[in-house]
Structures are given as structure tokens and as C-alpha cells.
Scaffold this motif. Structure first.
Motif, PDB file in Angstrom:
ATOM      1  N   GLY A  22     -19.938 -18.082 -31.900  1.00 54.34           N
ATOM      2  CA  GLY A  22     -19.806 -16.633 -31.837  1.00 54.34           C
ATOM      3  C   GLY A  22     -19.107 -16.062 -33.060  1.00 54.34           C
ATOM      4  N   PRO A  23     -19.406 -14.821 -33.409  1.00 53.10           N
ATOM      5  CA  PRO A  23     -18.763 -14.202 -34.572  1.00 53.10           C
ATOM      6  C   PRO A  23     -17.304 -13.871 -34.298  1.00 53.10           C
ATOM      7  CG  PRO A  23     -20.085 -12.590 -33.408  1.00 53.10           C
ATOM      8  CD  PRO A  23     -20.348 -13.918 -32.745  1.00 53.10           C
ATOM      9  N   VAL A  24     -16.545 -13.788 -35.354  1.00 53.05           N
ATOM     10  CA  VAL A  24     -15.147 -13.365 -35.247  1.00 53.05           C
ATOM     11  C   VAL A  24     -15.115 -11.866 -34.992  1.00 53.05           C
ATOM     12  CG1 VAL A  24     -12.964 -13.152 -36.491  1.00 53.05           C
ATOM     13  CG2 VAL A  24     -14.350 -15.228 -36.725  1.00 53.05           C
ATOM     14  N   GLU A  25     -14.255 -11.445 -34.081  1.00 51.57           N
ATOM     15  CA  GLU A  25     -14.170 -10.031 -33.725  1.00 51.57           C
ATOM     16  C   GLU A  25     -13.697  -9.195 -34.913  1.00 51.57           C
ATOM     17  OE1 GLU A  25     -10.240 -11.925 -33.200  1.00 51.57           O
ATOM     18  OE2 GLU A  25     -12.276 -12.440 -32.557  1.00 51.57           O
ATOM     19  N   LYS A  26     -14.200  -7.980 -34.988  1.00 46.18           N
ATOM     20  CA  LYS A  26     -13.794  -7.049 -36.044  1.00 46.18           C
ATOM     21  C   LYS A  26     -13.189  -5.766 -35.494  1.00 46.18           C
ATOM     22  CE  LYS A  26     -17.058  -8.760 -39.514  1.00 46.18           C
ATOM     23  NZ  LYS A  26     -18.108  -8.405 -40.500  1.00 46.18           N
ATOM     24  N   LEU A  27     -13.404  -5.506 -34.187  1.00 46.18           N
ATOM     25  CA  LEU A  27     -12.869  -4.297 -33.563  1.00 46.18           C
ATOM     26  C   LEU A  27     -12.164  -4.640 -32.270  1.00 46.18           C
ATOM     27  CD1 LEU A  27     -15.911  -1.832 -33.876  1.00 46.18           C
ATOM     28  CD2 LEU A  27     -13.900  -1.924 -35.362  1.00 46.18           C
ATOM     29  N   LEU A  28     -11.131  -3.869 -31.970  1.00 42.52           N
ATOM     30  CA  LEU A  28     -10.495  -3.889 -30.659  1.00 42.52           C
ATOM     31  C   LEU A  28     -10.614  -2.486 -30.073  1.00 42.52           C
ATOM     32  CD1 LEU A  28      -6.979  -5.656 -30.787  1.00 42.52           C
ATOM     33  CD2 LEU A  28      -8.988  -6.393 -29.506  1.00 42.52           C
ATOM     34  N   TYR A  29     -11.060  -2.396 -28.812  1.00 42.68           N
ATOM     35  CA  TYR A  29     -10.973  -1.140 -28.074  1.00 42.68           C
ATOM     36  C   TYR A  29      -9.701  -1.192 -27.237  1.00 42.68           C
ATOM     37  CZ  TYR A  29     -15.888  -0.397 -29.310  1.00 42.68           C
ATOM     38  OH  TYR A  29     -17.070  -0.222 -29.985  1.00 42.68           O
ATOM     39  N   VAL A  30      -8.828  -0.213 -27.448  1.00 46.04           N
ATOM     40  CA  VAL A  30      -7.494  -0.224 -26.835  1.00 46.04           C
ATOM     41  C   VAL A  30      -7.303   1.018 -25.981  1.00 46.04           C
ATOM     42  CG1 VAL A  30      -5.016  -0.373 -27.248  1.00 46.04           C
ATOM     43  CG2 VAL A  30      -6.606  -1.497 -28.828  1.00 46.04           C
ATOM     44  N   VAL A  31      -6.992   0.821 -24.716  1.00 40.66           N
ATOM     45  CA  VAL A  31      -6.667   1.934 -23.822  1.00 40.66           C
ATOM     46  C   VAL A  31      -5.243   2.386 -24.132  1.00 40.66           C
ATOM     47  CG1 VAL A  31      -6.243   2.573 -21.426  1.00 40.66           C
ATOM     48  CG2 VAL A  31      -8.233   1.161 -22.011  1.00 40.66           C
ATOM     49  N   CYS A  32      -5.076   3.656 -24.475  1.00 45.79           N
ATOM     50  CA  CYS A  32      -3.768   4.193 -24.868  1.00 45.79           C
ATOM     51  C   CYS A  32      -3.381   5.374 -23.976  1.00 45.79           C
ATOM     52  CB  CYS A  32      -3.790   4.665 -26.322  1.00 45.79           C
ATOM     53  SG  CYS A  32      -3.973   3.335 -27.511  1.00 45.79           S
ATOM     54  N   VAL A  33      -2.137   5.361 -23.567  1.00 40.49           N
ATOM     55  CA  VAL A  33      -1.603   6.426 -22.719  1.00 40.49           C
ATOM     56  C   VAL A  33      -0.704   7.334 -23.560  1.00 40.49           C
ATOM     57  CG1 VAL A  33      -0.073   6.933 -20.769  1.00 40.49           C
ATOM     58  CG2 VAL A  33      -1.759   5.082 -20.609  1.00 40.49           C
ATOM     59  N   GLN A  34      -0.830   8.640 -23.343  1.00 33.94           N
ATOM     60  CA  GLN A  34       0.020   9.641 -23.980  1.00 33.94           C
ATOM     61  C   GLN A  34       1.225   9.882 -23.065  1.00 33.94           C
ATOM     62  OE1 GLN A  34       2.069  11.701 -25.800  1.00 33.94           O
ATOM     63  NE2 GLN A  34       0.172  11.994 -26.996  1.00 33.94           N
ATOM     64  N   PRO A  35       2.422   9.448 -23.473  1.00 36.07           N
ATOM     65  CA  PRO A  35       3.586   9.608 -22.584  1.00 36.07           C
ATOM     66  C   PRO A  35       4.063  11.047 -22.448  1.00 36.07           C
ATOM     67  CG  PRO A  35       4.249   8.672 -24.687  1.00 36.07           C
ATOM     68  CD  PRO A  35       2.755   8.723 -24.703  1.00 36.07           C
ATOM     69  N   ASN A  36       3.700  11.907 -23.393  1.00 37.58           N
ATOM     70  CA  ASN A  36       4.047  13.320 -23.319  1.00 37.58           C
ATOM     71  C   ASN A  36       3.032  14.010 -22.407  1.00 37.58           C
ATOM     72  OD1 ASN A  36       4.638  16.003 -23.623  1.00 37.58           O
ATOM     73  ND2 ASN A  36       4.362  16.053 -25.857  1.00 37.58           N
ATOM     74  N   LEU A  37       3.428  14.283 -21.192  1.00 36.93           N
ATOM     75  CA  LEU A  37       2.497  14.812 -20.193  1.00 36.93           C
ATOM     76  C   LEU A  37       2.049  16.238 -20.484  1.00 36.93           C
ATOM     77  CD1 LEU A  37       4.088  13.346 -16.939  1.00 36.93           C
ATOM     78  CD2 LEU A  37       2.300  12.378 -18.400  1.00 36.93           C
ATOM     79  N   ASP A  38       2.697  16.881 -21.438  1.00 35.24           N
ATOM     80  CA  ASP A  38       2.297  18.242 -21.792  1.00 35.24           C
ATOM     81  C   ASP A  38       1.339  18.280 -22.981  1.00 35.24           C
ATOM     82  OD1 ASP A  38       3.876  19.451 -19.812  1.00 35.24           O
ATOM     83  OD2 ASP A  38       5.664  19.295 -21.063  1.00 35.24           O
ATOM     84  N   GLY A  42      -4.135  14.345 -24.372  1.00 37.00           N
ATOM     85  CA  GLY A  42      -4.020  13.342 -23.322  1.00 37.00           C
ATOM     86  C   GLY A  42      -4.239  11.914 -23.796  1.00 37.00           C
ATOM     87  N   ASP A  43      -4.548  11.050 -22.841  1.00 40.04           N
ATOM     88  CA  ASP A  43      -4.791   9.636 -23.121  1.00 40.04           C
ATOM     89  C   ASP A  43      -6.061   9.470 -23.946  1.00 40.04           C
ATOM     90  OD1 ASP A  43      -2.650   9.424 -21.403  1.00 40.04           O
ATOM     91  OD2 ASP A  43      -3.825   8.645 -19.718  1.00 40.04           O
ATOM     92  N   TYR A  44      -6.241   8.266 -24.513  1.00 37.95           N
ATOM     93  CA  TYR A  44      -7.396   8.070 -25.390  1.00 37.95           C
ATOM     94  C   TYR A  44      -7.745   6.591 -25.516  1.00 37.95           C
ATOM     95  CZ  TYR A  44      -3.601   7.284 -28.820  1.00 37.95           C
ATOM     96  OH  TYR A  44      -2.466   6.841 -29.474  1.00 37.95           O
ATOM     97  N   LEU A  45      -8.956   6.357 -25.983  1.00 37.90           N
ATOM     98  CA  LEU A  45      -9.401   5.014 -26.350  1.00 37.90           C
ATOM     99  C   LEU A  45      -9.291   4.896 -27.865  1.00 37.90           C
ATOM    100  CD1 LEU A  45     -10.763   2.330 -25.297  1.00 37.90           C
ATOM    101  CD2 LEU A  45     -12.916   3.338 -26.072  1.00 37.90           C
ATOM    102  N   ALA A  46      -8.465   3.945 -28.309  1.00 45.40           N
ATOM    103  CA  ALA A  46      -8.291   3.725 -29.742  1.00 45.40           C
ATOM    104  C   ALA A  46      -9.199   2.591 -30.203  1.00 45.40           C
ATOM    105  CB  ALA A  46      -6.836   3.385 -30.054  1.00 45.40           C
ATOM    106  N   THR A  47      -9.884   2.806 -31.307  1.00 47.30           N
ATOM    107  CA  THR A  47     -10.678   1.752 -31.941  1.00 47.30           C
ATOM    108  C   THR A  47      -9.862   1.205 -33.101  1.00 47.30           C
ATOM    109  OG1 THR A  47     -12.720   2.910 -31.354  1.00 47.30           O
ATOM    110  CG2 THR A  47     -12.881   1.181 -33.016  1.00 47.30           C
ATOM    111  N   VAL A  48      -9.539  -0.079 -33.035  1.00 52.47           N
ATOM    112  CA  VAL A  48      -8.652  -0.706 -34.015  1.00 52.47           C
ATOM    113  C   VAL A  48      -9.448  -1.703 -34.856  1.00 52.47           C
ATOM    114  CG1 VAL A  48      -6.592  -2.133 -34.334  1.00 52.47           C
ATOM    115  CG2 VAL A  48      -6.656  -0.436 -32.502  1.00 52.47           C
ATOM    116  N   ASP A  49      -9.257  -1.621 -36.157  1.00 52.45           N
ATOM    117  CA  ASP A  49      -9.899  -2.549 -37.099  1.00 52.45           C
ATOM    118  C   ASP A  49      -9.076  -3.834 -37.155  1.00 52.45           C
ATOM    119  OD1 ASP A  49     -10.905  -3.922 -39.303  1.00 52.45           O
ATOM    120  OD2 ASP A  49     -11.181  -2.122 -40.508  1.00 52.45           O
ATOM    121  N   VAL A  50      -9.687  -4.965 -36.764  1.00 52.22           N
ATOM    122  CA  VAL A  50      -8.981  -6.251 -36.791  1.00 52.22           C
ATOM    123  C   VAL A  50      -9.671  -7.229 -37.745  1.00 52.22           C
ATOM    124  CG1 VAL A  50      -7.960  -6.002 -34.504  1.00 52.22           C
ATOM    125  CG2 VAL A  50     -10.223  -7.041 -34.714  1.00 52.22           C
ATOM    126  N   ASP A  51     -10.418  -6.698 -38.706  1.00 54.91           N
ATOM    127  CA  ASP A  51     -11.087  -7.517 -39.715  1.00 54.91           C
ATOM    128  C   ASP A  51     -10.143  -7.686 -40.912  1.00 54.91           C
ATOM    129  OD1 ASP A  51     -12.676  -8.721 -41.593  1.00 54.91           O
ATOM    130  OD2 ASP A  51     -14.165  -7.123 -41.699  1.00 54.91           O
TER     131      ASP A  51
END
Length: 543
Positions: A22-38, A42-51
Motif C-alpha cells: 500500500g502507498p504511504v499516506e499523504k493526508l490526514l482527515y482530523v475531526v476538530c472541535v471549536q472550544p469557543n462555543l460562541d 464552529g467545529d470543522y474537519l481539518a485536512t493535514v498534509d503528512v507528506d
């Protein structure tokens, strides 16, 4: 099925094929929470470069915002199974291009399109919380895709926030089908689940009532075991009926992440029990229709003294576990003690510690709490600094690379609990680090060149929770190659890490079929030996 095709999509011939080729991963999808409720984004999905070869290595390259408040994104799952789908001629081959993100607090479910542009996912659909409440369900957690193309999500509460163990099913267009379980017998609590159609079984774990855990951690909440869990619940997969519940007692309080082994001939797995950091092995004894559970790893509690002189018997709070594709290593994180551990589980009943790395936690040398008695350590761990940043909080979610050589570790558990246990991490933002794994001899070490720092996010510090490696590779497996072996034994040795489970959303969970295909009800067509296969039979695998 001799004249049919199992059409192919992204995937590999076997889990070991994925490990080796299998190929080496190049991206991570990261579930991120916004602690500031105001904060309105809001929360988001972060795409992280791991290449490592990329100029944006270790950076967030895209953010897919929910643009709504009070959600608490937590776990995620794919819309299409890692299975060999039986797709009759002319029918559309399922595509794995949607990431499903349930929310613990708002009960919403966000569906993210990762297929159009994997480096810049976009919001495809929002299922509002009232949809779940209409089925008397709240606090959706674990998402798994089903062999019939639908998806199923575990829930932890009823419409009023009381504890409830159940599951909701959605069709491929993400329209609610209804609750999944049948019969009068119901689980008291819910959390994670894993199914093994080969043995006609599904096992589910327990956390607690949403109305309790949403307001933070209170030790007395655990006193009512109808609202805080300590049980494993076993279902007959085809019948959808709960047939056995195992009470793990005090040592098994809050059994969270649960995993079957990858080998389809091994009807056993492990569950991590959070509060007292114990791992239980569950298995079916030969000749028995019921399961047994036994504690195989016990992380001792530590006697600590707080700033005001109060004494606490601190458990590790084991918040994630995973198993390597070859079923050799089990990993888990102790969020409060601050360490990640690796165990060799070649002897299933007697795991052997082979690696341990500290990544923060509440018992560091300069922590406000002073350790009075530690059955394991002679001295407190030192603080960890990486690229000029101190690692705050503790190690939480784990994600193993396809080849098993890189273990990604995030720091956020659940924002109300983050604020309670590690407010300094919330203020500074969470992190993701990488552990380099010695897959031959066992052992782990911190990669000093890898750090994803969520302290400088556009709308304030973020809290990274679950991570998912994005590796897309289309592989066609011609099952005629089975005929090249003199017997099935050599082939089965190569496929010893196979998993007949669609729990692909938890980690890298693959399936392989040896003269096997799934039909649309999720049943197996399995021959007792390897036989000649017609030239037009192919199977689809995905990781």
C-alpha cells in the motif's frame, strides 16, 4: 454466483497486501472541535498534509467548517464498506467518497464530500438533530457502513438524554431508515460497536447518559450503572437481537473502544475500559454459544495528592485502543497518566508490553498533583517539548498507518472534559504527534520532526480528536490467482490478518474474501475449500 462479478474499487487483495504494497499516506482527515462555543464557524474537519516531501508538511491545508455552534464533532466513518460487495451486472459500484461526522452534543450528522477533491473536502449534507430525536435517539457516536450500502450509527441516549444503547440506520442517500435492533431486550447504555458477519455477531460497548457526560465528569455519576456503563452487549447479526450481556464490574467501568481481531477465523477481540485503564479480552469458547470476557491488561492506579491536599486514586483513563493489521500489536492511550503503550498480543491471553512513550498527562514532574505512590514508575515523567512547543493535555486518539510503522496521536478527548482536566491545553490548542514503530522487534519512539500545532487556527485554538488516514488506491484482485497454489494453506497463511467485519470506520480495517462474496443482505457465500474460479470473477476491497 459463478457468472457474476464482484466489481472492484479502491483496496487490496488482503490486509497483508496492503501492509506490504500500500502507498504511504499523504493526508490526514482530523475531526476538530471549536472550544469557543460562541464562535460562529464552529467545529470543522481539518485536512493535514503528512507528506514529508511536501512544502506544507505538518500543516492544515484545508478546513471544512460546520458553520454552526454547539455540535461537538467526535468520531467519523465512511459511507462504503471495506468489503467484497456482490454487485450484479449493470448495478452501480459503491464509491467511498463520503465521510460521516456525527455530533455528541447537537445530535446533528454532517456528511462530507471527500471524493471531489480529497485535499479540500466540502460539506455535502447536514442531518439535523430532530431527525434522531424523532426516533427517540440522541448522541450519535460510531459510524459503520453496511454490506447493503446503508450506514449505521450507534447512539448513547434517548430524546431526553437518558442512557440508551441502540443504533440508527440510514440509506445511501442519508435518509433515516429507522432503528436497527429488534426484540424486547435492549442495552442499557451505548458507545462503540463492531460486527463480525462470519460469526453472525456484533458486539457493542458502553459509555453513559448524554445528560451526564455532556456537563463534565462527576465521579458519582458512575454510581448508577443504568446511566453509566460497565457491560459488553452481544447481538446476533442477522437477527438484530441482543442475546448476551457481560457485566465487567468495577474494573470494567466505561468499556469504550472495542475491536475484533483481523483474522476471520479468530472469534475474539479486545475492549479498553477507560476509567481504570484495563483491557479485557472477549472470546467464544469452543462448543459454546456465549462469550467470555477476562481482564488481560491492568494499568495500576496512582495515588496522587492535589494542590489542596486532597488524595485521589488516579486511573489512567484509557481512551483509545487499536490492533495492527497483522494482529500482532495492540496499542492504547492513557489520557490522564499520559502514556501510549504497545503490547505484543501473539499470545492472545497474555499480552506483553513492548513499548511505552509519555506524551504529557497529569503526573509529569512539574504537574500540580504530586504522585505519592506509583506501582510502575520510580520517578515522574519529564515534560515533553517538540519544535519549541510543550505537549499539553494527554495522548488521546490513535491512528496507525497502513504499513504499521507510523502511529499518529492527538490530544483532545471531549471538549467539556478537556476544559475540566486540561484547561491549559484548551487555551493553547491541541496537537498531533507521530510515533515511529519498530514492527519487527516492537518498540516506539517520538518523531521529533513531526508536529501539527492547532494553536494558531484562524478562529482560535482548535482541539483535534479523531484522525483518519486518507489513502486511495484502486487495485483489481483477480481471484484466479488462488488456483496457482497447490493447496489453500499457503494462501490462508498470507491472509491471516483478514477481517470479515465492516468496522472500517474505526481504523484501517480491511476485508478479504477467499472464494467469498457478500450479497446485499450481508450474508456470506463461502466454500469450504478453494475451487477454480471463473475468469470474470473479481472482488472489491478498500481500506
Amino acid at each position: 454466483m459463478s457468472e457474476s462479478k464482484c466489481k472492484c474499487g479502491p483496496g487490496y487483495a488482503t490486509p497483508l497486501d496492503a501492509v506490504r504494497n500500500g502507498p504511504v499516506e499523504k493526508l490526514l482527515y482530523v475531526v476538530c472541535v471549536q472550544p469557543n462555543l460562541d464562535e460562529e464557524h464552529g467545529d470543522y474537519l481539518a485536512t493535514v498534509d503528512v507528506d514529508p516531501a511536501s512544502p506544507t508538511y505538518c500543516q492544515v491545508i484545508h478546513r471544512t467548517y460546520t458553520n454552526s455552534k454547539h455540535n461537538e464533532l467526535h468520531h467519523s466513518g465512511w459511507n462504503t464498506c471495506s468489503s467484497c460487495h456482490f454487485v450484479p451486472g449493470g448495478k452501480e459500484v459503491p464509491t467511498r467518497d463520503r465521510l460521516v461526522l456525527p455530533c455528541l452534543n447537537s445530535d446533528r450528522i454532517f456528511v462530507i464530500d471527500t471524493g471531489t477533491d480529497p485535499r479540500a473536502p466540502k460539506l455535502a449534507k447536514v442531518i439535523e438533530g430532530d431527525v434522531l430525536k424523532g426516533a427517540d435517539c440522541t448522541a450519535p457516536h460510531t459510524t459503520h457502513c453496511l454490506p447493503n450500502g446503508n450506514i449505521m450509527i450507534s447512539v448513547m441516549g434517548d430524546a431526553e438524554g437518558n442512557a440508551k444503547g441502540d443504533f440508527v440506520e440510514f440509506d445511501k442517500n442519508f435518509e433515516l431508515v429507522g432503528t436497527w435492533s429488534r426484540g424486547d431486550r435492549k442495552a442499557l447504555c451505548g458507545y462503540d460497536y463492531w460486527y463480525q458477519p462470519h460469526f453472525n455477531v456484533m458486539v457493542a460497548s458502553e459509555w453513559g447518559a448524554p445528560k451526564l457526560f455532556r456537563r463534565g465528569y462527576h465521579p458519582t455519576d458512575c454510581d448508577d450503572r443504568t446511566q453509566y456503563g460497565c457491560r459488553l452487549n452481544f447481538y446476533r447479526w442477522q437477527e438484530r437481537e441482543l442475546f448476551q450481556t457481560i457485566d465487567l464490574g468495577d474494573d470494567g467501568l466505561t468499556p469504550l473502544e472495542i475491536r475484533f481481531l483481523h483474522n476471520p477465523r479468530e472469534n475474539q477481540g479486545y475492549v479498553g475500559c477507560a476509567f481504570y485503564a484495563n483491557v479485557y479480552r472477549f472470546y467464544q469458547k469452543p462448543g459454546s454459544n456465549e462469550y467470555t470476557a477476562e481482564k488481560v491488561i491492568d494499568v495500576p492506579v496512582k495515588k496522587v495528592q492535589g494542590e489542596n491536599g486532597e488524595i485521589e486514586m488516579m486511573g489512567g483513563m484509557m481512551t483509545d485502543i487499536l490492533i495492527s493489521l497483522d494482529d500482532r500489536y495492540l496499542y492504547f492511550s492513557n489520557w490522564r497518566h499520559g502514556d501510549v503503550r504497545q503490547y505484543d498480543i501473539s499470545d492472545r491471553a497474555n499480552p506483553r508490553l513492548t513499548g511505552q512513550v509519555f506524551l504529557g498527562g497529569a503526573i509529569q514532574r512539574d504537574a500540580p498533583r504530586r504522585v505519592l505512590n506509583d506501582p510502575e514508575l520510580k520517578e515522574a515523567p519529564e515534560p515533553v517539548f517538540l519544535k519549541g512547543r510543550r505537549l499539553l493535555g494527554g495522548p488521546q486518539m490513535l491512528q496507525l498507518s497502513l504499513d504499521g510503522r507510523r502511529l499518529y496521536v492527538s490530544s483532545s478527548l471531549f471538549s467539556p472534559w478537556d476544559k475540566q482536566f486540561y484547561p491549559e491545553m484548551v487555551a493553547a490548542g491541541g496537537t498531533i504527534v507521530q510515533l515511529d514503530i519498530d514492527v519487527e522487534n516492537g518498540g516506539m519512539k517520538l518523531n521529533e520532526n513531526f508536529l501539527v500545532n492547532f494553536g494558531g487556527e484562524p478562529y482560535g485554538p482548535g482541539l483535534p480528536h479523531e484522525m483518519r488516514v486518507s489513502v486511495w488506491c484502486a487495485v483489481i484482485c483477480d481471484l484466479r490467482r488462488l488456483n496457482s497454489t497447490n493447496s489453500s494453506s499457503s494462501f490462508l497463511r498470507d491472509s491471516s490478518s483478514l477481517r470479515f467485519s465492516s468496522a472500517c470506520s474505526a481504523k484501517w480495517l480491511l476485508r478479504f474474501a477467499s472464494n467469498v462474496c457478500w450479497n446485499e443482505t450481508g450474508l456470506l457465500s463461502l466454500s469450504t475449500s478453494v475451487k477454480p474460479i471463473s475468469s470474470n470473477r473479481f472482488c472489491r476491497y478498500s481500506s
